[in-house]
Write a protein that holds these residues in place. Structure first.
Motif, PDB file in Angstrom:
ATOM      1  N   ASN A   1       2.986  44.953  -2.694  1.00  0.00           N
ATOM      2  CA  ASN A   1       2.887  45.432  -1.313  1.00  0.00           C
ATOM      3  C   ASN A   1       1.502  45.200  -0.717  1.00  0.00           C
ATOM      4  O   ASN A   1       1.356  45.135   0.498  1.00  0.00           O
ATOM      5  N   GLN A   2       0.491  45.079  -1.586  1.00  0.00           N
ATOM      6  CA  GLN A   2      -0.874  44.738  -1.135  1.00  0.00           C
ATOM      7  C   GLN A   2      -1.033  43.225  -0.968  1.00  0.00           C
ATOM      8  O   GLN A   2      -2.128  42.749  -0.696  1.00  0.00           O
ATOM      9  N   GLU A   3       0.042  42.498  -1.189  1.00  0.00           N
ATOM     10  CA  GLU A   3       0.060  41.028  -1.107  1.00  0.00           C
ATOM     11  C   GLU A   3      -0.833  40.374  -2.148  1.00  0.00           C
ATOM     12  O   GLU A   3      -1.472  39.349  -1.903  1.00  0.00           O
ATOM     13  N   ILE A   4      -0.877  40.982  -3.324  1.00  0.00           N
ATOM     14  CA  ILE A   4      -1.594  40.387  -4.458  1.00  0.00           C
ATOM     15  C   ILE A   4      -0.769  39.216  -4.972  1.00  0.00           C
ATOM     16  O   ILE A   4       0.442  39.320  -5.142  1.00  0.00           O
ATOM     17  N   ASP A   5      -1.434  38.082  -5.204  1.00  0.00           N
ATOM     18  CA  ASP A   5      -0.768  36.852  -5.618  1.00  0.00           C
ATOM     19  C   ASP A   5      -0.501  36.787  -7.117  1.00  0.00           C
ATOM     20  O   ASP A   5       0.518  36.246  -7.547  1.00  0.00           O
ATOM     21  N   VAL A   6      -1.453  37.284  -7.908  1.00  0.00           N
ATOM     22  CA  VAL A   6      -1.364  37.165  -9.366  1.00  0.00           C
ATOM     23  C   VAL A   6      -1.709  38.513  -9.988  1.00  0.00           C
ATOM     24  O   VAL A   6      -2.756  39.085  -9.695  1.00  0.00           O
ATOM     25  N   ILE A   7      -0.819  38.991 -10.848  1.00  0.00           N
ATOM     26  CA  ILE A   7      -1.021  40.256 -11.549  1.00  0.00           C
ATOM     27  C   ILE A   7      -1.155  39.957 -13.036  1.00  0.00           C
ATOM     28  O   ILE A   7      -0.315  39.264 -13.615  1.00  0.00           O
ATOM     29  N   PHE A   8      -2.216  40.481 -13.627  1.00  0.00           N
ATOM     30  CA  PHE A   8      -2.424  40.355 -15.062  1.00  0.00           C
ATOM     31  C   PHE A   8      -2.216  41.722 -15.692  1.00  0.00           C
ATOM     32  O   PHE A   8      -2.806  42.703 -15.235  1.00  0.00           O
ATOM     33  N   THR A   9      -1.392  41.774 -16.730  1.00  0.00           N
ATOM     34  CA  THR A   9      -1.281  43.011 -17.507  1.00  0.00           C
ATOM     35  C   THR A   9      -1.849  42.757 -18.890  1.00  0.00           C
ATOM     36  O   THR A   9      -1.741  41.654 -19.435  1.00  0.00           O
ATOM     37  N   THR A  10      -2.470  43.790 -19.430  1.00  0.00           N
ATOM     38  CA  THR A  10      -2.995  43.718 -20.785  1.00  0.00           C
ATOM     39  C   THR A  10      -2.568  44.980 -21.517  1.00  0.00           C
ATOM     40  O   THR A  10      -2.663  46.079 -20.989  1.00  0.00           O
ATOM     41  N   GLY A  11      -2.038  44.788 -22.709  1.00  0.00           N
ATOM     42  CA  GLY A  11      -1.583  45.911 -23.517  1.00  0.00           C
ATOM     43  C   GLY A  11      -0.082  46.112 -23.431  1.00  0.00           C
ATOM     44  O   GLY A  11       0.586  45.630 -22.517  1.00  0.00           O
ATOM     45  N   GLY A  12       0.442  46.807 -24.419  1.00  0.00           N
ATOM     46  CA  GLY A  12       1.856  47.147 -24.433  1.00  0.00           C
ATOM     47  C   GLY A  12       2.790  46.008 -24.777  1.00  0.00           C
ATOM     48  O   GLY A  12       3.987  46.085 -24.521  1.00  0.00           O
ATOM     49  N   THR A  13       2.255  44.946 -25.389  1.00  0.00           N
ATOM     50  CA  THR A  13       3.098  43.783 -25.692  1.00  0.00           C
ATOM     51  C   THR A  13       3.475  43.678 -27.165  1.00  0.00           C
ATOM     52  O   THR A  13       4.126  42.722 -27.566  1.00  0.00           O
ATOM     53  N   GLY A  14       3.061  44.638 -27.953  1.00  0.00           N
ATOM     54  CA  GLY A  14       3.345  44.586 -29.391  1.00  0.00           C
ATOM     55  C   GLY A  14       4.776  44.993 -29.707  1.00  0.00           C
ATOM     56  O   GLY A  14       5.650  45.018 -28.842  1.00  0.00           O
TER      57      GLY A  14
ATOM     58  N   THR B   1       3.364  50.476 -10.207  1.00  0.00           N
ATOM     59  CA  THR B   1       2.065  49.820 -10.049  1.00  0.00           C
ATOM     60  C   THR B   1       2.243  48.367  -9.622  1.00  0.00           C
ATOM     61  O   THR B   1       1.539  47.874  -8.739  1.00  0.00           O
ATOM     62  N   ILE B   2       3.197  47.677 -10.232  1.00  0.00           N
ATOM     63  CA  ILE B   2       3.485  46.291  -9.845  1.00  0.00           C
ATOM     64  C   ILE B   2       3.938  46.236  -8.391  1.00  0.00           C
ATOM     65  O   ILE B   2       3.467  45.400  -7.608  1.00  0.00           O
ATOM     66  N   GLU B   3       4.861  47.103  -8.014  1.00  0.00           N
ATOM     67  CA  GLU B   3       5.352  47.117  -6.627  1.00  0.00           C
ATOM     68  C   GLU B   3       4.214  47.399  -5.648  1.00  0.00           C
ATOM     69  O   GLU B   3       4.133  46.768  -4.591  1.00  0.00           O
TER      70      GLU B   3
ATOM     71  N   GLU C   1     -10.509  36.893  -5.540  1.00  0.00           N
ATOM     72  CA  GLU C   1     -10.621  38.282  -5.118  1.00  0.00           C
ATOM     73  C   GLU C   1      -9.806  39.141  -6.088  1.00  0.00           C
ATOM     74  O   GLU C   1      -8.676  38.795  -6.425  1.00  0.00           O
ATOM     75  N   VAL C   2     -10.378  40.222  -6.569  1.00  0.00           N
ATOM     76  CA  VAL C   2      -9.624  41.175  -7.390  1.00  0.00           C
ATOM     77  C   VAL C   2      -9.419  42.408  -6.513  1.00  0.00           C
ATOM     78  O   VAL C   2     -10.345  43.162  -6.251  1.00  0.00           O
ATOM     79  N   SER C   3      -8.199  42.573  -6.037  1.00  0.00           N
ATOM     80  CA  SER C   3      -7.884  43.606  -5.047  1.00  0.00           C
ATOM     81  C   SER C   3      -7.534  44.952  -5.653  1.00  0.00           C
ATOM     82  O   SER C   3      -7.609  45.969  -4.965  1.00  0.00           O
ATOM     83  N   ASP C   4      -7.133  44.964  -6.924  1.00  0.00           N
ATOM     84  CA  ASP C   4      -6.740  46.225  -7.539  1.00  0.00           C
ATOM     85  C   ASP C   4      -6.895  46.123  -9.050  1.00  0.00           C
ATOM     86  O   ASP C   4      -6.681  45.058  -9.634  1.00  0.00           O
ATOM     87  N   TYR C   5      -7.262  47.236  -9.650  1.00  0.00           N
ATOM     88  CA  TYR C   5      -7.421  47.324 -11.108  1.00  0.00           C
ATOM     89  C   TYR C   5      -7.011  48.732 -11.503  1.00  0.00           C
ATOM     90  O   TYR C   5      -7.612  49.703 -11.047  1.00  0.00           O
ATOM     91  N   GLN C   6      -5.975  48.832 -12.315  1.00  0.00           N
ATOM     92  CA  GLN C   6      -5.432  50.128 -12.702  1.00  0.00           C
ATOM     93  C   GLN C   6      -5.347  50.246 -14.221  1.00  0.00           C
ATOM     94  O   GLN C   6      -4.992  49.275 -14.900  1.00  0.00           O
TER      95      GLN C   6
ATOM     96  N   ILE D   1      -7.066  33.439  -3.427  1.00  0.00           N
ATOM     97  CA  ILE D   1      -6.123  34.036  -4.363  1.00  0.00           C
ATOM     98  C   ILE D   1      -6.539  35.487  -4.595  1.00  0.00           C
ATOM     99  O   ILE D   1      -7.687  35.773  -4.905  1.00  0.00           O
ATOM    100  N   SER D   2      -5.581  36.379  -4.452  1.00  0.00           N
ATOM    101  CA  SER D   2      -5.814  37.797  -4.697  1.00  0.00           C
ATOM    102  C   SER D   2      -5.197  38.179  -6.038  1.00  0.00           C
ATOM    103  O   SER D   2      -4.033  37.861  -6.296  1.00  0.00           O
ATOM    104  N   CYS D   3      -5.968  38.853  -6.870  1.00  0.00           N
ATOM    105  CA  CYS D   3      -5.510  39.220  -8.215  1.00  0.00           C
ATOM    106  C   CYS D   3      -5.485  40.733  -8.396  1.00  0.00           C
ATOM    107  O   CYS D   3      -6.223  41.467  -7.734  1.00  0.00           O
ATOM    108  N   GLY D   4      -4.642  41.168  -9.307  1.00  0.00           N
ATOM    109  CA  GLY D   4      -4.600  42.553  -9.724  1.00  0.00           C
ATOM    110  C   GLY D   4      -4.603  42.627 -11.240  1.00  0.00           C
ATOM    111  O   GLY D   4      -4.099  41.717 -11.911  1.00  0.00           O
TER     112      GLY D   4
END
Length: 173
Positions: free
Chosen positions: A77-90, A71-73, A54-59, A17-20
């Protein structure tokens, strides 16, 4: 009690599993530009995910919809399976994560937000209604969006970390 079917699905799930990780924060982005590392939540996510995946990207990006979408796109395109976002949800005027990503979702995983808010309620009481944590699928990726506080990230990742392989298996079917 876990069903036999769930156990069987877990056994047959991909281990690769590849994560971002994407942190949305004007402040943390500005700190990064000044060579200051203040992203406790993103770093926690990176470290916890790296234990099993595997953590393939961190921005770290500012609270800007167009930058988040790009950033999501890029991660997809890097074929990351799971993207986690933190912040901006308030509910503040600069909190744009949910409004930006929800329209992308092809399928929403309502259970993530529901469990997140229920567990938050156990800890914080009625302040849990401020949480807009959400998850869904977009193209060939799962996206989990959580608040920016370290405790919220710890809670959010604890809900899904052991289920990622199973979730990705179903997404790729």
């Amino acid at each position: 009690m876990i069903s036999e079917t769930v156990e069987e699905h877990r056994k047959n799930s991909s281990e690769n599993i590849s994560c971002g990780v994407i942190t949305l924060s004007d402040t943390k982005y500005r700190d990064l530009q000044n060579n200051e590392k203040t992203d406790t939540s993103g770093e926690y996510l990176f470290t916890e995910l790296k234990k099993n995946y595997e953590v393939s990207d961190y921005q770290i990006i500012p609270d800007e919809s167009d930058i988040l979408l790009k950033t999501i796109e890029n991660m997809i395109n890097q074929e990351i399976d799971v993207i986690f976002t933190t912040g901006g949800t308030g509910i503040g005027s600069r909190d744009i994560t949910i409004e930006t990503i929800k329209p992308l979702f092809e399928k929403q995983l309502d259970g993530f937000g529901e469990i997140f808010r229920a567990k938050t309620y156990e800890i914080l009481g009625s302040a849990a209604i401020l949480s807009r944590a959400t998850a869904g699928s977009y193209k060939d990726a799962l996206i989990f969006s959580m608040p920016g506080s370290p405790n919220a990230v710890k809670l959010g990742v604890s809900i899904v970390i052991d289920e990622l392989q199973h979730l990705v298996k179903h997404l790729k079917e």
